[in-house]
Scaffold this active site. Structure first.
Site, PDB file in Angstrom:
ATOM      1  N   GLU A 143      51.338  54.744  68.939  1.00 31.70           N
ATOM      2  CA  GLU A 143      50.277  54.786  67.923  1.00 31.70           C
ATOM      3  C   GLU A 143      49.032  54.052  68.452  1.00 31.70           C
ATOM      4  O   GLU A 143      49.149  53.038  69.145  1.00 31.70           O
ATOM      5  CB  GLU A 143      50.800  54.040  66.676  1.00 31.70           C
ATOM      6  CG  GLU A 143      49.801  53.827  65.563  1.00 31.70           C
ATOM      7  CD  GLU A 143      50.329  52.852  64.499  1.00 31.70           C
ATOM      8  OE1 GLU A 143      51.050  51.894  64.835  1.00 31.70           O
ATOM      9  OE2 GLU A 143      49.990  53.078  63.320  1.00 31.70           O
TER      10      GLU A 143
ATOM     11  N   ASN B 181      53.220  50.460  66.366  1.00 31.89           N
ATOM     12  CA  ASN B 181      52.802  49.082  66.658  1.00 31.89           C
ATOM     13  C   ASN B 181      53.440  48.248  65.557  1.00 31.89           C
ATOM     14  O   ASN B 181      52.962  48.276  64.412  1.00 31.89           O
ATOM     15  CB  ASN B 181      51.288  48.897  66.505  1.00 31.89           C
ATOM     16  CG  ASN B 181      50.474  49.441  67.651  1.00 31.89           C
ATOM     17  OD1 ASN B 181      50.092  48.715  68.559  1.00 31.89           O
ATOM     18  ND2 ASN B 181      50.178  50.732  67.585  1.00 31.89           N
TER      19      ASN B 181
ATOM     20  N   GLU C 212      45.311  48.515  57.602  1.00 32.15           N
ATOM     21  CA  GLU C 212      45.301  49.985  57.702  1.00 32.15           C
ATOM     22  C   GLU C 212      44.815  50.624  56.407  1.00 32.15           C
ATOM     23  O   GLU C 212      44.163  51.661  56.432  1.00 32.15           O
ATOM     24  CB  GLU C 212      46.688  50.502  58.057  1.00 32.15           C
ATOM     25  CG  GLU C 212      47.071  50.226  59.490  1.00 32.15           C
ATOM     26  CD  GLU C 212      48.284  51.013  59.901  1.00 32.15           C
ATOM     27  OE1 GLU C 212      48.230  52.255  59.886  1.00 32.15           O
ATOM     28  OE2 GLU C 212      49.297  50.376  60.230  1.00 32.15           O
TER      29      GLU C 212
ATOM     30  N   ASN D  82      44.427  57.637  61.110  1.00 30.82           N
ATOM     31  CA  ASN D  82      45.310  57.163  62.172  1.00 30.82           C
ATOM     32  C   ASN D  82      46.092  58.401  62.617  1.00 30.82           C
ATOM     33  O   ASN D  82      46.960  58.893  61.886  1.00 30.82           O
ATOM     34  CB  ASN D  82      46.222  56.071  61.598  1.00 30.82           C
ATOM     35  CG  ASN D  82      47.059  55.402  62.655  1.00 30.82           C
ATOM     36  OD1 ASN D  82      47.283  55.955  63.717  1.00 30.82           O
ATOM     37  ND2 ASN D  82      47.560  54.221  62.341  1.00 30.82           N
TER      38      ASN D  82
ATOM     39  N   LYS E 158      48.395  60.102  59.896  1.00 28.75           N
ATOM     40  CA  LYS E 158      49.415  59.215  59.315  1.00 28.75           C
ATOM     41  C   LYS E 158      49.377  59.226  57.788  1.00 28.75           C
ATOM     42  O   LYS E 158      48.323  58.983  57.186  1.00 28.75           O
ATOM     43  CB  LYS E 158      49.200  57.800  59.853  1.00 28.75           C
ATOM     44  CG  LYS E 158      50.265  56.790  59.478  1.00 28.75           C
ATOM     45  CD  LYS E 158      49.988  55.460  60.183  1.00 28.75           C
ATOM     46  CE  LYS E 158      51.030  54.409  59.912  1.00 28.75           C
ATOM     47  NZ  LYS E 158      50.740  53.151  60.654  1.00 28.75           N
TER      48      LYS E 158
ATOM     49  N   CYS F  51      54.443  55.341  63.176  1.00 28.21           N
ATOM     50  CA  CYS F  51      54.852  53.972  62.843  1.00 28.21           C
ATOM     51  C   CYS F  51      55.511  53.828  61.476  1.00 28.21           C
ATOM     52  O   CYS F  51      56.675  54.140  61.304  1.00 28.21           O
ATOM     53  CB  CYS F  51      53.679  53.018  63.011  1.00 28.21           C
ATOM     54  SG  CYS F  51      54.300  51.314  63.060  1.00 28.21           S
TER      55      CYS F  51
HETATM   56  N1  CDT Z   1      51.549  50.197  62.478  1.00 33.00           N
HETATM   57  C1  CDT Z   1      52.416  50.093  61.472  1.00 33.00           C
HETATM   58  O1  CDT Z   1      52.512  50.990  60.645  1.00 33.00           O
HETATM   59  N2  CDT Z   1      53.109  48.962  61.398  1.00 33.00           N
HETATM   60  C2  CDT Z   1      53.984  48.665  60.301  1.00 33.00           C
HETATM   61  C3  CDT Z   1      54.007  47.210  60.053  1.00 33.00           C
HETATM   62  C4  CDT Z   1      54.533  46.949  58.705  1.00 33.00           C
HETATM   63  S1  CDT Z   1      54.246  45.333  58.134  1.00 33.00           S
HETATM   64  C5  CDT Z   1      52.756  45.500  57.284  1.00 33.00           C
HETATM   65  C6  CDT Z   1      55.404  49.165  60.506  1.00 33.00           C
HETATM   66  O2  CDT Z   1      55.953  49.723  59.543  1.00 33.00           O
HETATM   67  O3  CDT Z   1      55.988  48.970  61.567  1.00 33.00           O
END
Ligand code: CDT
Length: 319
Positions: free
Chosen positions: A47, A196, A146, A110, A127, A171
């Protein structure tokens, strides 16, 4: 005849805030060359693979925010990736921040794209599940903005490519069963997922030691329950002081992990994926035509949150 796709995970280590697109693309092309040397057809990158994970910072100036977005794909800095794909006859999946002007209105997503062996974009995914928050929350060790910087996409599609039915998710999408099932209902055979994921979740630090377990359990369940391959690819390591999980892996339709990265840096890991391994799951235990009971699933699409309990309460969100 068996349908094989030789897939490479193109895991990235951290990208510094000051690192240029050109430097990052050089890292991506290096991984692509390594994957090609081992006979791969397709490499999957994380991502937001062109920059540092910028939603960790609150920025008030939209011009600064927009420096992390791509207005064209390919653009001057990303074109070498497309040129190399064409030269090597390799496909790739790439996550990036997309600035799109549609009917004169600016949108920011995204996004992931799927590029075929001729260097043509054959699918784009925006996304759907945007995690985090929309306002500055200075009590956090780092932000996850985000919900401020992107608008959500509205569909999970699939594409005929690489001899099979390919889908993408990004993600946080991987944590939601609906993501896989909506694509499962379209016959998906391989889901490509870049991520990420910080180790630390400011709202629930008691989950931190489970972050890699949760990463695997959701992707393995999604694979098995829909009879599909899942390719999960991290941007890993300590990026601008924030530790991100690795755990990049390739999951067979059995739910088993068949390849995985061993580091939290730039690394490829490979599997020869037989798309026909999906069939026995789709034809038997998860034969949707025979066994699903959509009449019982109405609330999945009819409501968003939990219904109130008899006493009018429900679990309160943490803030
Ligand atoms: N990039 C991304 O979507 N990261 C989220 C972090 C969640 S905590 C706010 C994930 O679900 O891995």
């Amino acid at each position: 005849m068996a349908r094989f796709v030789n897939v490479a995970i193109g895991q990235l280590g951290p990208i510094a805030r000051e690192e240029t697109r050109t430097a990052v693309v050089a890292r991506l092309t290096s991984l692509m060359r390594q994957a090609h040397a081992t006979g791969c057809d397709l490499i999957v990158y994380p991502e937001l693979a062109l920059t540092t994970f910028f939603p960790r910072w609150y920025m008030a100036d939209q011009r600064e925010i927009d420096t992390y977005f791509e207005r064209e794909m390919p653009g001057p800095e990303t074109r070498p990736l497309f040129d190399l794909a064409r030269e090597l006859s390799m496909g790739f999946c790439l996550g990036y921040a997309e600035l799109a002007v549609e009917d004169g209105i600016v949108h920011r997503y995204n996004t992931s794209i799927l590029v075929d062996k001729a260097g043509a974009i054959v699918a784009k995914y925006r996304k759907v599940h945007l995690p985090g928050h929309a306002e500055h929350e200075p009590w956090r060790k780092f932000q996850h903005l985000e919900k401020r910087y992107f608008e959500p996409g509205v569909r999970f599609g699939v594409t005929d490519a690489f001899g099979g039915v390919i889908g993408m998710a990004i993600c946080n999408d991987r944590r939601w069963p609906e993501t896989y099932r909506v694509m499962g209902l379209q016959g998906v055979e391989m889901v490509l997922i870049g991520y990420n994921t910080p180790v630390h979740n400011p709202l629930a630090p008691e989950h931190d030691h489970l972050s890699t377990f949760h990463n695997r359990i959701v992707m393995q369940a999604g694979a098995y329950q829909n009879g599909t391959w899942v390719i999960g690819v991290a941007k890993a390591g300590i990026e601008e002081g924030v530790d991100h999980i690795g755990g990049s892996c390739i999951i067979a339709p059995s739910g088993e992990i068949v390849a995985a990265c061993a580091t939290k840096g730039d690394e490829i890991a490979l599997a020869r994926c037989d798309l026909d391994l999906c069939n026995s799951y789709k034809q038997t235990i998860f034969n949707f035509d025979l066994h699903r009971q959509p009449r019982a699933y109405g609330p999945i699409v009819e409501q968003k949150g939990q219904t109130l309990m008899a006493d009018g309460s429900k679990v309160a969100p943490r803030r």
